[in-house]
Structures are given as structure tokens and as C-alpha cells.
Design an enzyme around this catalytic site. Structure first.
Site, PDB file in Angstrom:
ATOM      1  N   HIS A  63       7.275 -75.768  55.857  1.00 45.69           N
ATOM      2  CA  HIS A  63       7.915 -75.484  57.148  1.00 45.69           C
ATOM      3  C   HIS A  63       7.296 -74.236  57.755  1.00 45.69           C
ATOM      4  CE1 HIS A  63      10.149 -72.956  54.336  1.00 45.69           C
ATOM      5  NE2 HIS A  63      10.737 -72.320  55.333  1.00 45.69           N
ATOM      6  N   HIS A  65       8.198 -71.202  58.698  1.00 48.54           N
ATOM      7  CA  HIS A  65       8.689 -69.844  58.551  1.00 48.54           C
ATOM      8  C   HIS A  65       7.550 -69.007  57.971  1.00 48.54           C
ATOM      9  CE1 HIS A  65      13.334 -70.631  58.618  1.00 48.54           C
ATOM     10  NE2 HIS A  65      12.841 -70.396  59.824  1.00 48.54           N
ATOM     11  N   ASP A  67       6.970 -66.680  55.891  1.00 45.74           N
ATOM     12  CA  ASP A  67       6.726 -66.443  54.462  1.00 45.74           C
ATOM     13  C   ASP A  67       6.153 -67.663  53.764  1.00 45.74           C
ATOM     14  OD1 ASP A  67       9.330 -67.550  54.960  1.00 45.74           O
ATOM     15  OD2 ASP A  67       9.910 -67.125  52.899  1.00 45.74           O
ATOM     16  N   HIS A  68       5.972 -68.758  54.514  1.00 48.53           N
ATOM     17  CA  HIS A  68       5.399 -69.965  53.929  1.00 48.53           C
ATOM     18  C   HIS A  68       4.042 -70.346  54.526  1.00 48.53           C
ATOM     19  CE1 HIS A  68       8.986 -71.346  51.582  1.00 48.53           C
ATOM     20  NE2 HIS A  68       9.554 -70.460  52.385  1.00 48.53           N
ATOM     21  N   HIS A 142      17.314 -77.435  56.233  1.00 45.24           N
ATOM     22  CA  HIS A 142      17.039 -76.008  56.397  1.00 45.24           C
ATOM     23  C   HIS A 142      17.275 -75.667  57.870  1.00 45.24           C
ATOM     24  CE1 HIS A 142      15.567 -72.171  55.153  1.00 45.24           C
ATOM     25  NE2 HIS A 142      14.433 -72.241  55.823  1.00 45.24           N
ATOM     26  N   ASP A 213      12.280 -74.918  51.418  1.00 43.27           N
ATOM     27  CA  ASP A 213      13.598 -74.292  51.511  1.00 43.27           C
ATOM     28  C   ASP A 213      14.638 -75.352  51.883  1.00 43.27           C
ATOM     29  OD1 ASP A 213      12.109 -72.074  51.073  1.00 43.27           O
ATOM     30  OD2 ASP A 213      12.666 -71.037  52.920  1.00 43.27           O
ATOM     31  N   HIS A 271      11.200 -68.762  44.833  1.00 45.81           N
ATOM     32  CA  HIS A 271      11.726 -68.329  46.125  1.00 45.81           C
ATOM     33  C   HIS A 271      12.984 -67.469  45.944  1.00 45.81           C
ATOM     34  CE1 HIS A 271      13.144 -68.695  50.375  1.00 45.81           C
ATOM     35  NE2 HIS A 271      11.842 -68.823  50.627  1.00 45.81           N
TER      36      HIS A 271
END
EC number: 3.1.26.11
Length: 308
Positions: A63, A65, A67-68, A142, A213, A271
Site C-alpha cells: 500500500h 503509506h 513506511d512501505h 486498512h 497492514d 511491523h
């Protein structure tokens, strides 16, 4: 197959834990590898492993976001400097292609290899099917569209029983390869030889599930069904379900419950919120093990073998 946990943190990097990235090292003879998510500084983490960027074959983003996937443009660019010339397949949610195209256009980045970007539809199923693996994508729950991936290795034919071929008067050559691949062969004298009659027991393909997530959901269970290895986020400790669900995440207990209900063979949790130090991970493992015994809380650069 080996799996490397390049980053096991949630949200932002910490001194003891980088943000999310997971590498799946494929079996011989190719020994290429796939990457699942690429948080900031993923390419730095790769340098601390035996993995080589020029062997990277595919990237799967769960996804959008940061941090990914904030580490993705730099990693793809560095692959050219590392001698990468073979194509790379990039999979992820809608908007990923626009992001990569914009960053590369503004920075003047030129790749020395072909980058094929496939954006995944919400109702997507199988997104890749080659001679070795099938990959299925499923939408999780999510705050933004987020996918989990189920990687299924195709069953492998058993070992060729050469003595049986010799008894049939078949000399080494192309026919050996055809039978090894599971084909049925008709000999010049009209005799039909079936692959299963001249090979040993076939090897069942392994199944690896990597979830992005997510809150607990039915799609996670489907993707994880009977997996040899399930990778599940565990952002918060057991007892913090309300806070976890508020942000679209799961607790350690919920990750373990998903593994148990899906009848997975092993669970690796990742995570983790920055509130937990590496010293806390043994406690997180213990609380998850109440519901599922074969559980590991991953640390950065943890590697595990996925056995048949």
C-alpha cells in the site's frame, strides 16, 4: 527459499529497527529474489545481506503509506549502478505508476533495464503466474487500499528414475527432459511412457503469505490458508485491539489467531510500533504463542528458511 526481514518497524525508522521491507530469496537455479515493500533506506539494509540488486526480479508493494514504499525510487535507480539489466516487474495499488514516473521525471533518472509496472485492481486475484510460482493479491482492511500476497510454488516433479528408463531402452537425451517436466512421451515403437511411471514422488510446492497492514479480516484468512509461512503485522501488543483497529492494524494476539484459524504452519510477526524495543519482542512472542505456538517476532535482518 529464504526470507529476509530487512525492516520490521511501523511508521518511521528507529535506531534499532528500520521500516518495512521483506525479501524472498527464490530457490536454485536462478537464486533471484522478490521484494515485498520498500520503506525508506531499504537499499541500505540490502547491503547488509548476501542479496544483490542485480538479482532483484520483482517488487510487490502492499500500500501507499510512506513506511512501505518511500525507499523504492532509490533502490530501483541503484539497481542500474549495480549491473542490473534484466527486467523488473513492479506490482502495487493504483497511483504507484504515477508516483514512480513523477519521481524519475523530476530527477532525470534513467534505468538500464525494463521496469514493468502493474497496478492491482480492488477485486484482483492472480497477478502473476509463471513456470515456478503463482501470486494472488487480495484486498485487506486498512485506512487506504492495501493488499496481501499469497505466493504458491508449483509442485515439482519427482526425481527421474534413470534405471527404469534404461530398462525401457531410452537413452539420455531430450526425452529425459520431457518426462522430467511431466509430459507423456510416445516412443518410436509406439510404446507410451507416462512421466509418473518413471519419476519418484513429486514435491509439494511451498506457500508463503505476506500480508500488508490490516485489521483482522476474512481476506487475510483466505490468503493465509494452509501457508507454510505467514507474515503478519503485529503493530500493537495484545489488549490494545481498540487502538490497533482505529489505525487499521492488528495486535499480536490477532495475528496469532489468524494463523491458527488459517491453519498456517508458521507465523512471523513484524511491523512493530516504536513503543516496543527489541528486548520486548520475547514478551510479544509469548502472548502470541497462547493462541499459536510456532511464532517468531522478527528483528531487522532476521532470516528464516522456508522448508518443504
Amino acid at each position: 527459499m529464504n526470507m529476509w526481514f530487512l525492516g520490521t518497524g511501523a511508521g518511521r525508522p528507529f535506531k534499532h529497527r528500520n521500516v518495512t521491507a521483506i525479501a524472498l530469496q527464490l530457490p536454485e537455479p536462478g537464486c533471484n529474489w522478490w521484494l515485498f515493500d520498500a520503506g525508506e533506506a531499504t537499499q541500505h539494509q540490502v547491503l547488509r545481506t548476501p542479496l544483490k540488486l542485480n538479482k532483484l526480479e520483482a517488487v510487490f508493494i502492499t500500500h501507499l503509506h510512506g513506511d512501505h514504499f518511500y525507499g523504492l525510487p532509490g533502490l530501483l535507480s541503484s539497481r542500474s549502478f549495480d549491473g542490473g539489466v534484466t527486467p523488473v516487474q513492479l506490482f502495487g495499488p493504483p497511483g504507484l505508476k504515477s508516483y514512480i514516473d513523477t519521481v524519475f521525471a523530476l530527477s532525470g533518472t534513467q534505468l538500464d533495464y525494463e521496469l514493468n509496472i502493474s497496478e492491482i485492481a480492488v477485486d484482483e486475484g492472480i497477478i502473476l503466474n509463471d513456470e515456478r510460482f503463482t501470486v494472488e493479491a487480495g484486498l485487506l482492511e486498512h485506512r487506504v487500499p492495501c493488499f496481501g500476497y499469497r505466493i504458491t510454488e508449483h509442485d515439482q516433479p519427482g526425481k527421474l528414475l534413470v534405471h527404469k528408463l534404461q530398462e525401457l531402452g531410452i537413452e539420455a537425451g531430450p526425452i529425459y527432459g520431457q518426462l522430467k517436466q511431466g509430459q507423456t512421451v510416445t516412443l518410436p515403437d509406439g510404446k507410451v511412457v507416462r512421466s509418473e511411471d518413471v519419476t519418484g514422488t513429486s514435491q509439494r510446492g511451498r506457500v508463503v503469505t505476506v500480508l500488508g497492514d490490516t485489521k483482522p479480516c476474512g481476506r487475510a484468512l483466505k490468503l493465509a490458508a494452509d501457508a507454510d509461512l505467514l507474515v503478519h503485522e503485529a503493530t500493537f501488543a495484545a489488549g490494545m485491539e481498540e487502538k490497533a483497529h482505529e489505525f487499521g492494524h492488528s495486535t499480536t494476539a490477532e495475528a496469532a489467531e489468524t494463523a491458527a484459524r488459517a491453519k498456517a504452519k508458521r507465523l512471523v510477526m513484524t511491523h512493530f510500533s516504536g513503543r516496543y524495543s527489541n528486548e520486548d519482542l520475547s514478551r510479544l512472542e509469548e502472548e502470541a504463542s497462547v493462541k499459536f505456538g510456532a511464532v517468531t517476532a522478527a528483528t531487522d535482518l532476521y532470516m528464516t528458511e522456508i522448508k518443504r
